[in-house]
Scaffold this active site. Structure first.
Site, PDB file in Angstrom:
ATOM      1  N   ASP A 228       1.096  -0.916  -0.121  1.00  0.00           N
ATOM      2  CA  ASP A 228       0.036  -0.625  -0.204  1.00  0.00           C
ATOM      3  C   ASP A 228       0.901   1.346  -0.274  1.00  0.00           C
ATOM      4  OD1 ASP A 228      -2.901   1.428   0.472  1.00  0.00           O
ATOM      5  OD2 ASP A 228      -1.855   1.725   2.557  1.00  0.00           O
ATOM      6  N   GLU A 571       0.400  -1.296  14.370  1.00  0.00           N
ATOM      7  CA  GLU A 571       0.226  -0.506  12.993  1.00  0.00           C
ATOM      8  C   GLU A 571      -1.384  -0.447  13.761  1.00  0.00           C
ATOM      9  OE1 GLU A 571      -0.294  -1.298   9.233  1.00  0.00           O
ATOM     10  OE2 GLU A 571       2.602  -1.778   9.324  1.00  0.00           O
TER      11      GLU A 571
HETATM   12  C1  GCB Z   1      -1.557  -2.209   6.714  1.00  0.00           C
HETATM   13  C2  GCB Z   1      -0.095  -1.889   6.206  1.00  0.00           C
HETATM   14  C3  GCB Z   1       0.497  -1.282   5.621  1.00  0.00           C
HETATM   15  C4  GCB Z   1      -0.614   0.436   5.080  1.00  0.00           C
HETATM   16  C5  GCB Z   1      -2.281  -0.079   6.025  1.00  0.00           C
HETATM   17  C6  GCB Z   1      -3.061   0.669   5.545  1.00  0.00           C
HETATM   18  O1  GCB Z   1      -1.280  -3.238   7.243  1.00  0.00           O
HETATM   19  O2  GCB Z   1       0.847  -2.562   6.574  1.00  0.00           O
HETATM   20  O3  GCB Z   1       1.365  -0.669   4.744  1.00  0.00           O
HETATM   21  O4  GCB Z   1      -1.100   1.130   4.597  1.00  0.00           O
HETATM   22  O5  GCB Z   1      -2.091  -1.219   6.418  1.00  0.00           O
HETATM   23  O6  GCB Z   1      -3.774   1.638   6.118  1.00  0.00           O
HETATM   24  O7  GCB Z   1      -4.513  -0.415   4.855  1.00  0.00           O
END
Ligand code: GCB
Length: 686
Positions: A228, A571
């Site tokens: 992403d 995250e």
């Molecule tokens: C995730 C990814 C990250 C994305 C994020 C999202 O799990 O690790 O690269 O940008 O989600 O915002 O969907």
């Protein structure tokens, strides 16, 4: 006559070699997603370990070395997307690129090339060619070696100097270098040509695939990938020329320890390299001197023909993270000097000097926590991206300084280099400012587990660890982000990967950012710290911030119960349009982001009390560019800051939490501007 033909034969062989080393079929694979649902089980016993990289010290000038930058305006031509290797066949490197008759584009270095022009260079798939000329002083010819060093070209690069092949490299975000003394015209003008290929395949790190689509103007190749963020490409970081003596220090490794009594210990190892002429030079003494910030010698050692040793530093000033000590990021200067034999006094003939900033600290971990200088760590930070308007992923010192000011303004003490190694300059900044780094390799969203990928994955970690092992700020290696670790193929793959990385981990624990469930993940069992990514109230239960605390605490506990290791959430977050408001909160509004964060804070506090939850990382520090999809409005908007590095409402809330944690855990006073005057009764409340 024979002499006349030699360079031509050399060039022909050179281009044949480059072509052979460039397996075109790897790239133009069919992106049929059905094929990607699970991977065959490979035997990993036969996987070749990558050849360890050599050298790669950050270029620094000294009494014996000169550094010159090749940054600035270069020229670029693009290849036909359907014939990316045409330039190699037609030997575009032999003469100036303008002789190809193709359009010349002025291209700044460092920068991604994608957002510089106004046309479809942004979505170009395949190769582009860079070129510039430069002078090399006559004085560099005598008693010197000249090296060319790229800090990062994404994804693959082949480099020529004056039409002769100098080096090649693949895997973005990592440095590579080569000696070019034999290719240069000293005292004259020189030409450097770089072919840069942005294509990702099943075997590249990260993976992607190139397929053809039929457009109104005929079919075109398109790069697809599941990660992403935008697949920016180009010469992303600085290009340097630097000189070394004929016999020189080519590599260094330091590890540090600190006792409770404040005795610091630095173990070092030095590698030397000599050119043919340098082989006759006899190194005799190595002097290693540690100087404190004021330049006083804190410890030193002189070795006769021994290139490793230990310095003991009584009353050492330790390296501490930001807001864990009043003087965070304390760095010593470790000076390595090589003396050769001479008739004069023994330390008179200085051959080479290299200075390395060093932080003295010790890092330990157990099944509950990670300890720095004996103190359990609680990390409060961000996942980030190297990303900005126009420059893309190009190094920008102004942006770097702004980002660190914002990190410190929020009271953060850590970030993860999601999802690839960040610039060497940012690692130095982190050392200086006391920001802890979870250092991640470029393996994002890997999916098809096969031996060639594993070899590249190992290599990306080897190169990363080699580059960053001497930074005190690095407190863990992240081996992957969101691999499809629930697939069968992941088990053997990660067992082999982690076994390999353990042998080179240089005193840091291994972690990863996982999005599989604890019940099906084949990777977590091999790690020292279990990291998970979860988007409660965003991808799951959208709109329901009242479902975060239960689900999150249950999930974190399940990782703990199954693996018995410290746990971090790497995250969490939700996309937020700056300036969009809604009461009551509605997804995409600033209020919703605040609400979502606040519920997470509550869950984190509950988890902190259980003794094994050691960090909370927001996704993301700032909004960033992605590929074009209907779920992204100009990019990913989960930033606490806008892409232009201005705060959304949630930034102020997060700041209050991070400083509250600093106060609770390390007794730090709160900044005066954390709250504004409201009334005399509530002024001092958080
Ligand atoms: C995730 C990814 C990250 C994305 C994020 C999202 O799990 O690790 O690269 O940008 O989600 O915002 O969907």
């Amino acid at each position: 006559m024979r002499r006349h033909w030699m360079p031509v034969i050399f060039l022909l062989l050179g281009s044949l070699q480059v072509l052979l080393a460039y397996p075109e079929d790897d790239f133009l694979v069919n992106a049929n997603r059905k094929e990607l649902t699970d991977s065959p089980l490979f035997e990993y016993g036969d996987v070749r370990k990558p050849t360890p990289t050599k050298g790669l010290l950050y270029p620094r000038d000294s009494e014996t070395r000169e550094v010159r930058s090749l940054d600035g305006m270069w020229q670029l031509v693009r290849s036909d997307p359907f014939d990316p290797l045409q330039g190699i066949r037609e030997k575009w490197f032999i003469d100036a690129l303008r002789k190809t008759g193709r359009e010349i584009i002025s291209m700044p270095v460092p920068a991604s090339y994608n957002d510089i022009t106004t046309d479809n260079l942004r979505d170009h798939v395949g190769t582009v060619w860079y070129e510039r000329t430069f002078f090399v002083p006559r004085s560099w010819k005598a008693m010197q070696r000249t090296w060319l060093r790229f800090s990062s070209v994404h994804y693959a690069a082949v480099v020529w100097i004056n039409g002769r092949n100098a080096t090649s490299h693949s895997i973005g975000h990592l440095p590579f270098e080569s000696e070019i003394s034999g290719l240069l015209s000293f005292g004259g003008n020189n030409r450097i040509t770089v072919m840069c290929d942005n294509r990702l395949s099943n075997r590249t790190i990260p993976q992607g695939s190139v397929y053809k689509v039929a457009t109104d103007d005929g079919s075109v190749p398109v790069q697809s990938y599941t990660f992403d963020f935008f697949n920016y490409a180009g010469i992303h970081r600085s290009v340097h020329l630097y000189t070394t003596p004929l016999l020189h220090i080519s590599d260094l490794e330091v590890t540090t320890q600190l006792t409770n009594e404040g005795l610091g210990r630095i173990d070092y190892r030095v590698w030397l390299e000599a050119s043919k002429e340098g082989l006759q030079i006899q190194p005799i003494h190595l002097r290693v001197r540690l100087r404190d910030k004021d330049g006083h010698v804190a410890a030193q050692q002189i070795n006769k023909a021994i290139y490793h040793g230990t310095l003991l530093v009584p009353n050492a000033t330790p390296w501490w993270p930001y807001l864990m000590h009043s003087d965070p990021g304390y760095l010593y200067n470790l000076q390595f000097e090589l003396f050769v034999s001479s008739n004069k006094k023994e330390l008179e003939a200085l051959q080479d000097t290299y200075r390395l900033p060093v932080g003295i600290r010790c890092l330990n971990w157990d099944n509950d926590t990670l300890l720095l200088n004996g103190k359990p760590l609680y990390m409060r930070g961000f996942g980030r991206h190297e990303d900005s308007d126009i420059r893309g992923k190009g190094l920008d010192n102004a942006l770097l300084a702004r980002d660190f000011n914002l990190l410190k303004w929020t009271g953060a003490n850590a970030y993860r280099t999601s999802h690839y190694p960040y610039s060497e300059e940012s690692m130095q900044f982190a050392d200086q400012h006391g920001i802890m780094i979870i250092d991640e390799c470029p393996a994002v969203n890997i999916d098809i587990f096969e031996p060639q990928l594993l070899e590249n994955h190992m290599s990306s970690l080897e190169q990363l660890i080699h580059r960053d092992r001497n930074h005190p700020s690095v407190i863990a290696w992240s081996v992957a982000n969101e691999p499809r670790s629930n697939k069968k193929g992941a088990l053997k793959y990660f067992e082999s990967l982690v076994n390999y990385v353990r042998g080179i981990a240089h005193g840091r624990p291994l972690t990863a950012a996982i999005n599989a469930n604890s019940s099906s993940c084949h990777l977590a069992q091999f790690l020292d710290i279990v990291g998970f990514n979860r988007y409660n109230s965003w991808y799951q239960n959208s709109g329901r911030t009242d479902m975060i605390i239960n689900l999150l605490t249950i999930e974190a506990q399940s990782w703990r119960d199954k693996f018995g290791k410290p746990v971090i959430q790497f995250e969490y977050g939700g996309d937020t349009m700056e300036g969009m408001h809604s009461l009551p909160a509605f997804i995409w509004s600033e209020e919703y982001q605040v609400d979502l964060f606040s519920r997470h804070f509550k869950a984190f506090d509950e988890l902190r009390g259980r003794g094994w939850f050691i960090g909370e990382f927001v996704w993301n520090f700032a909004d960033f560019r992605t590929a074009q999809t209907i779920t992204r409005v100009g990019g990913n908007k989960k930033g606490v800051f806008t892409r232009n590095r201005q705060p959304k409402e949630v930034a102020h809330i997060l700041r209050r939490r991070y400083f509250a944690l600093a106060k609770e855990l390390d007794m730090f006073g709160l900044p005066e501007d954390l709250t504004v005057y409201i009334s005399k009764h509530i002024h001092n409340e958080l």
